[in-house]
Enzyme design. Structure first.
Site, PDB file in Angstrom:
ATOM      1  CG  ASN A  83       5.418  -0.415  -8.767  1.00  0.00           C
ATOM      2  OD1 ASN A  83       4.969   0.333  -9.540  1.00  0.00           O
ATOM      3  ND2 ASN A  83       4.419  -0.994  -7.839  1.00  0.00           N
TER       4      ASN A  83
ATOM      5  CG  HIS B  21       5.993  -2.333 -19.195  1.00  0.00           C
ATOM      6  ND1 HIS B  21       4.900  -1.519 -19.366  1.00  0.00           N
ATOM      7  CD2 HIS B  21       5.436  -3.275 -18.176  1.00  0.00           C
ATOM      8  CE1 HIS B  21       3.933  -1.767 -18.641  1.00  0.00           C
ATOM      9  NE2 HIS B  21       4.216  -2.826 -17.817  1.00  0.00           N
TER      10      HIS B  21
ATOM     11  CD  GLN C  25       2.584  -2.780 -10.325  1.00  0.00           C
ATOM     12  OE1 GLN C  25       1.567  -2.290 -10.582  1.00  0.00           O
ATOM     13  NE2 GLN C  25       3.917  -2.449 -10.673  1.00  0.00           N
TER      14      GLN C  25
ATOM     15  CG  ASP D  99       9.727 -18.168 -26.387  1.00  0.00           C
ATOM     16  OD1 ASP D  99       8.612 -17.804 -25.685  1.00  0.00           O
ATOM     17  OD2 ASP D  99      10.665 -17.833 -26.176  1.00  0.00           O
TER      18      ASP D  99
HETATM   19  P1  IMP Z   1       5.693  -2.635  -4.120  1.00  0.00           P
HETATM   20  O1  IMP Z   1       4.725  -2.533  -5.579  1.00  0.00           O
HETATM   21  O2  IMP Z   1       6.877  -2.150  -4.484  1.00  0.00           O
HETATM   22  O3  IMP Z   1       5.045  -2.052  -2.812  1.00  0.00           O
HETATM   23  O4  IMP Z   1       5.586  -4.241  -3.951  1.00  0.00           O
HETATM   24  C1  IMP Z   1       4.521  -4.918  -3.378  1.00  0.00           C
HETATM   25  C2  IMP Z   1       4.739  -6.250  -4.138  1.00  0.00           C
HETATM   26  O5  IMP Z   1       4.310  -6.391  -5.417  1.00  0.00           O
HETATM   27  C3  IMP Z   1       5.973  -7.000  -4.005  1.00  0.00           C
HETATM   28  O6  IMP Z   1       5.755  -8.205  -3.792  1.00  0.00           O
HETATM   29  C4  IMP Z   1       6.581  -6.832  -5.243  1.00  0.00           C
HETATM   30  O7  IMP Z   1       7.531  -7.725  -5.694  1.00  0.00           O
HETATM   31  C5  IMP Z   1       5.433  -6.801  -6.291  1.00  0.00           C
HETATM   32  N1  IMP Z   1       5.640  -6.007  -7.505  1.00  0.00           N
HETATM   33  C6  IMP Z   1       5.594  -4.793  -7.714  1.00  0.00           C
HETATM   34  N2  IMP Z   1       5.634  -4.106  -8.879  1.00  0.00           N
HETATM   35  C7  IMP Z   1       5.953  -5.486  -9.477  1.00  0.00           C
HETATM   36  C8  IMP Z   1       5.802  -5.583 -10.990  1.00  0.00           C
HETATM   37  O8  IMP Z   1       5.859  -5.033 -11.999  1.00  0.00           O
HETATM   38  N3  IMP Z   1       6.142  -7.185 -11.414  1.00  0.00           N
HETATM   39  C9  IMP Z   1       5.831  -8.023 -10.479  1.00  0.00           C
HETATM   40  N4  IMP Z   1       5.838  -7.901  -9.083  1.00  0.00           N
HETATM   41  C10 IMP Z   1       5.846  -6.471  -8.764  1.00  0.00           C
END
Ligand code: IMP
Length: 415
Positions: free
Chosen positions: A38, A41, A225, A336
């Site tokens: 999820n 980077h 995250q 920036d």
């Molecule tokens: P999940 O991790 O796919 O179960 O999603 C759960 C929540 O976390 C959702 O709102 C996703 O958009 C958010 N999320 C998961 N991974 C990221 C990431 O790397 N960046 C920003 N939001 C994330």
């Protein structure tokens, strides 16, 4: 410094990959300890863009060993695709990537359950990568672990025992589940195509990390995250399914908190959020400033391509993140992006209705992307940084670095 943790101070996408890339230069190893693919980077080295979802950002340094510890949920195909993509760029991770034998695997049915839930209940806005359902099955003590790939018969036995429950769930969500026999056949196919290629990387990561920490290696724990997506801290249920905060590095890599030497937060100079959930300083998506931040900051998810919601920096939440994680310092990123705004705001407190109250700063027009020191920044940008630095100083937290662009060199340290 033996063990350093780097985590996001907001809702993810703060530019942690970039910060890790900078600190990794002085590290022997980089460890992902939670989340899965999820995350996304984006790294830019010598103008070449690399997006990694599972492999730690340190991979681009040939001297660094990369670890996926037991807190990570592993999607084998994604991992293999990343390994191949890096190999095409001349980056070989054989004998440099170590996967925890205890790490749960994301199986096809996890992705199906995530997708069906989003389609039928759809209130979280997950990445649909099967993250939540994989952690669920792990907590239920039913997960197929990386270790099971060394003994596929054990994995198949688990499918026989536990898949019927998942199939019932898929059915309850309106899907058409495979039979257990079909699930086993898929596993065999995937094993031949993908899973078996990962076996040489699987080992007792946690014991190895302890050994390395004891001999004084410099180890960097790379969070995915951000603080306010932590399953126990964020605005439940609008959270991810892992512990994204500094404490998560201890449980996610079976490391004692006593071994942690330094905790670094990464904070964007404004805020973004993907998916649903409260966002106090959010700017309307069609507002001029909201669109400015989205366009200039390229605020589209590295994993899903979804536009990120954009808003002002929330100092109330930043201070909470500093407290919750015990951050020693902050890397302030994407400063920036704010160039060209007439005025810039920071939420400093909330009123009785929980609405943010802002302090407004004059904006600046100069391009900051080549700045290599504070003195090269316009006075207005320095005042903005100075206000944040003074606000977090009582928490014994300082701003250590300012990032002014995606490139490896576009960052400088504050003395
Ligand atoms: P999940 O991790 O796919 O179960 O999603 C759960 C929540 O976390 C959702 O709102 C996703 O958009 C958010 N999320 C998961 N991974 C990221 C990431 O790397 N960046 C920003 N939001 C994330």
């Amino acid at each position: 410094m033996a063990i350093t943790i780097i985590i996001g101070a907001q809702w993810g996408d703060e530019g942690k990959g970039k910060a890790v890339d900078v600190f990794a230069a002085q590290s022997d190893a980089v460890v992902r300890f939670q989340g899965g693919n999820n995350a996304g980077h984006t790294l830019v080295v010598n103008g070449q863009k690399t997006v990694l979802h599972l492999i730690p950002s340190g991979a681009l340094y040939p001297h660094i060993d990369c670890f996926l510890s037991r807190g990570v949920v592993i999607h084998p195909t994604t991992l293999l695709v990343e390994l191949k993509a890096l190999s095409h760029q001349g980056i070989d991770l054989n004998n440099r990537l170590f996967i925890s034998q205890r790490a749960p695997l994301i199986m096809p049915w996890h992705i199906e359950i995530d997708r069906l839930r989003e389609a039928t209940q759809g209130f979280i806005g997950t990445t649909k990568k099967g993250i939540g359902p994989a952690y669920e099955q792990f907590i239920a003590r039913q997960a197929i672990l990386a270790d099971d790939l060394r003994d596929p018969e054990r994995a198949i036995h688990k499918i026989e025992l536990f898949f019927p429950e998942r199939a019932a769930l898929i059915k309850a969500l309106g899907g058409t589940p495979s039979t257990t026999k079909e699930a086993i056949r898929h596993f065999h196919d995937d094993y031949d195509k993908t899973y078996r290629h990962l076996v040489p990387f699987i080992t007792d990561v946690e014991a190895e990390l302890r050994r390395r920490a004891q001999r004084g290696d410099s180890i960097l724990f790379e969070g995915a995250q951000g603080t306010f997506l932590d399953v126990g801290i964020g605005a439940y249920p609008f959270v991810t399914s892992s512990h994204t905060t500094a404490a998560g590095a201890c449980t996610g890599a079976n490391t004692s908190p006593r071994h942690i030497d330094r905790i670094i937060g990464v904070c964007k100079a404004y805020s973004t959020r993907v998916g649903q959930g409260p966002f106090p300083t959010e700017l309307a998506a069609d507002s001029k400033v909201g669109q400015f931040l989205q366009t200039h900051g390229h605020e589209f998810g590295a994993t899903t391509g979804r536009p990120r919601r954009c808003g002002w920096l929330d100092l109330v939440l930043l201070k909470e993140a500093i407290d919750l994680n015990g951050m020693d310092s902050i890397v302030l990123t994407k400063l920036d992006v704010l160039s060209g705004l007439k005025e810039v705001k920071i939420a400093t407190e909330y009123d009785d209705q929980q609405q943010p109250r802002y302090k407004t700063f004059p904006g600046w027009t100069q391009d900051l992307s080549r700045a290599q020191s504070l003195t090269e920044l316009p006075r207005e940008a320095r005042d903005y940084i100075d206000f944040i630095a003074r606000s977090i100083a009582p928490q014994k937290c300082k701003i250590s670095h300012i990032s002014v662009g995606p490139g490896r060199a576009q960052i400088f340290e504050l003395s």
